[in-house]
Design an enzyme around this catalytic site. Sequence first.
Site, PDB file in Angstrom:
ATOM      1  N   SER A  15       0.808  -1.224   0.000  1.00  0.00           N
ATOM      2  CA  SER A  15       0.000   0.000   0.000  1.00  0.00           C
ATOM      3  C   SER A  15       0.837   1.268   0.000  1.00  0.00           C
ATOM      4  CB  SER A  15      -0.925   0.009   1.227  1.00  0.00           C
ATOM      5  OG  SER A  15      -0.169  -0.018   2.428  1.00  0.00           O
ATOM      6  N   ASP A 185      -0.675   5.394  12.171  1.00  0.00           N
ATOM      7  CA  ASP A 185      -0.636   4.007  12.636  1.00  0.00           C
ATOM      8  C   ASP A 185       0.774   3.409  12.596  1.00  0.00           C
ATOM      9  OD1 ASP A 185      -0.235   3.859   9.922  1.00  0.00           O
ATOM     10  OD2 ASP A 185      -1.874   2.461   9.512  1.00  0.00           O
ATOM     11  N   HIS A 188       1.318   3.783   7.624  1.00  0.00           N
ATOM     12  CA  HIS A 188       0.863   4.493   6.433  1.00  0.00           C
ATOM     13  C   HIS A 188       1.174   5.985   6.572  1.00  0.00           C
ATOM     14  CE1 HIS A 188      -1.589   0.775   6.384  1.00  0.00           C
ATOM     15  NE2 HIS A 188      -1.352   0.853   5.082  1.00  0.00           N
TER      16      HIS A 188
END
Length: 206
Positions: A15, A185, A188
């Site tokens: 991601s 977090d 990210h």
Amino acid sequence: MIFEQGQRIVFIGDSITDCGRRDSAAPYGDGYMSLVQAFVTAARPDLGLRWVNRGVSGDTVRDLAARWQADVVDERPDWLSVKIGINDVWRFFENMPDAAVPLDEYTATLRTLLATAVERTGCRLILADPYLIESDHDDPQYVMTGDYAATVATLAKEFGALHVPVQAAFDRVLTSTRPADWAHDRIHPNLAGHAVIARAFLDVIG
């Protein structure tokens, strides 16, 4: 500058590389890869470089193996940037042990994938660390992530690849800031966090 006229540069990962490249932020995403592409293009527009983002959110090295032919070999990169490993570790700490990838499997799989890419395309490699944005270096996830990053550094030497020390880049900025300044977090990044990664890439590629 390591890149030459008309070269094709493929980025693959999870991601952190994806960053919406398949939908709202196509085709490069809105993360570090987009920043690298923008700054390199601004500096050397004459090179006519071609950029490809093949990040997929949630991927581990197992997922890369499943799509390596289509997303790497068939793309025929001149340069291949690989940044994978965060989810391989994180799944252990999300109580998803079957989805986590042990270090020995991670190492063997990544080595095989890199060898396949080089043998079939003749590409040069850029290998970037997995990381955890964490000030406590005794944190169990930070310690484990360090083992995976060490594997990336070892493979970079083995393959004669460029190595992007992303964990060290975050460690430096955390000497005067908090993890929450860079990511909600620890994984990210916000835009500034992606800029930390992009700057580490730019330092390596010149």
